[in-house]
Design an enzyme around this catalytic site. Structure first.
Site, short mmCIF file in Angstrom:
data_model
loop_
_atom_site.label_atom_id
_atom_site.label_comp_id
_atom_site.label_asym_id
_atom_site.label_seq_id
_atom_site.Cartn_x
_atom_site.Cartn_y
_atom_site.Cartn_z
N CYS A 128 0.81 -1.23 0.00
CA CYS A 128 0.00 0.00 0.00
C CYS A 128 0.84 1.27 0.00
O CYS A 128 0.33 2.35 -0.29
CB CYS A 128 -0.94 0.00 1.19
SG CYS A 128 -2.05 -1.41 1.18
N HIS A 275 -3.16 7.30 2.55
CA HIS A 275 -3.60 5.99 2.04
C HIS A 275 -4.95 5.71 2.67
O HIS A 275 -5.13 5.85 3.88
CB HIS A 275 -2.58 4.93 2.41
CG HIS A 275 -3.08 3.54 2.18
ND1 HIS A 275 -3.74 3.19 1.04
CD2 HIS A 275 -3.03 2.43 2.97
CE1 HIS A 275 -4.09 1.91 1.11
NE2 HIS A 275 -3.67 1.44 2.27
N ASN A 305 -10.32 0.23 0.42
CA ASN A 305 -8.86 0.25 0.35
C ASN A 305 -8.40 -0.33 -0.98
O ASN A 305 -8.55 -1.53 -1.22
CB ASN A 305 -8.30 -0.58 1.53
CG ASN A 305 -6.78 -0.62 1.56
OD1 ASN A 305 -6.12 -0.20 0.61
ND2 ASN A 305 -6.24 -1.14 2.64
#
Ligand code: COA
Length: 348
Positions: A128, A275, A305
């Site tokens: 990520c 993020h 996500n």
């Protein structure tokens, strides 16, 4: 010499699955998912779509903006994109869910489909945090060689294909998508008055937490074996609490370090793009640092996500809705598998 962002783009699969849709298939609820994560929906790629397909669409959108071809259509747009693709010296693509394991890189597939014949191409694996790592990698590769001028940086993921749909603690968290930026080496200053572009990046890792977010099967450590009956594909296993604690700590520390190293305060930062893993992580870090919530741009409610894609998707959304003005100072912040973390400071 500055490394400036001159175009942004994103690709979001059309199929939208709400929390209520999920609750019909697994033991969960809209109330639980929203209150624990801030997620309301996610977009899921169709079976025929691979990571490179989303990456290509996002790349074309970013390239069109960079080439001033946003408003063109049809053959005229295709011609402008083909010409612009030839100006790329480099493609760096962040993903944990590439088209193939190992080789070829997904970046090479995008390079071919885009017709970017003059570009070197490679993938970056930092989960990520991948977009933050890739931006710094591309900026470094442009800076070190005077013949390189332009790079395409992409984050692209199809996480719903590697989610364990029998594990409600993880599968509700993820979505698919891609985001991309075009960066260019320009004659603007990168320090002092009028400085522009990518000012500073922090990258870090703590491999001792590798087990906390892992695709355990299918690699050289634990390959699928001939004759083995596979009951689960290679899927994400996560220790949610450990990742949560790591995330709050590294987001807090990294924002603090970026500000300190640059000699500025949070008041100098126009927007923060975190993020998009869990709205609670962002809120907790923001509270510790005394940052007003509205400074963070959050779109996790719509996309969930999307790992390395989440920051460039958010960047494009904010940019296209006029939320980023020239000379605004933008801070990105991310964390993820590895465990990895990082952040960029960019003058828009
Ligand atoms: N729906 C309903 N209930 C659920 C659920 C779901 N989707 N997932 C878990 N639960 C239940 C658990 O079974 C548990 O029930 P129990 O108390 O009866 O055992 C309860 O909710 C609490 O589970 P827990 O795992 O302690 O929840 P949490 O508050 O820690 O939140 C996460 C879980 C995953 C949302 C949170 O840990 C998190 O966001 N971690 C970081 C993850 C992340 O960011 N990953 C990506 C990194 S890039």
């Amino acid at each position: 010499m500055a490394i400036e962002v001159i175009g942004t783009g994103r690709a979001i699969p059309p199929q939208r699955i709400t929390n209520d849709d999920l609750a019909k298939r697994i033991d969960t609820s809209d109330e639980w998912i929203r209150s624990h994560t801030g997620i309301g929906a996610r977009h899921i790629a169709g079976d025929e779509t691979a990571c490179s397909d989303l990456a290509l669409e996002a790349a074309k959108n970013a390239l069109a903006m960079a080439a001033g071809a946003d408003t063109l259509t049809g053959a005229e747009k295709e011609a402008a994109l083909a010409e612009a693709a030839l100006t790329l010296d480099l493609i760096v693509l962040a993903t944990a869910t590439g088209d193939y394991p190992g080789s070829p890189s997904t970046a090479c597939i995008v390079q071919d489909k885009l017709g970017a014949r003059n570009a070197a191409a490679m993938d970056v694996g930092a989960a990520c945090s991948g977009f933050i790592y890739s931006l710094e990698t591309a900026a470094g590769l442009l800076s070190i060689n005077k013949n390189r001028k332009r790079a395409l940086v992409i984050g692209s993921e199809i996480l719903t294909r590697v989610a364990d749909w029998t594990d409600r603690g993880t599968c509700v968290l993820f979505g698919d998508g891609a985001g991309a930026v075009i960066i260019e080496k320009t004659g603007a200053p990168s320090e002092g008055p009028g400085k522009r572009g990518l000012l500073r990046t922090i990258l870090g890792a703590d491999g001792s937490g590798a087990e906390h977010l892992i695709f355990r099967r299918g690699g050289s450590r634990s390959p699928f074996k001939i004759g083995e009956t596979v009951v689960k594909h290679s899927c994400i296993e996560m220790n949610g609490q450990a990742v949560y604690n790591f995330a709050v700590k590294t987001v807090t520390d990294t924002i603090g370090r970026l500000l300190e190293q640059e000699g500025i305060t949070i008041a100098d930062v126009a927007r923060i793009i975190p993020h998009q893993a869990n709205a609670r992580i962002v809120q907790a870090a923001g509270k510790r640092l005394g940052i007003p919530e509205e400074k963070f741009f959050l779109n996790i409610g719509e996309y969930a996500n999307t790992s390395s894609a989440s920051i460039p998707i958010a960047m494009d959304e904010l940019n296209r809705k006029g939320g980023l003005k020239r000379s605004d100072l933008l801070l990105t912040i991310g964390f993820g598998g590895g465990l990895t973390y990082g952040g960029n400071l960019i003058v828009w």
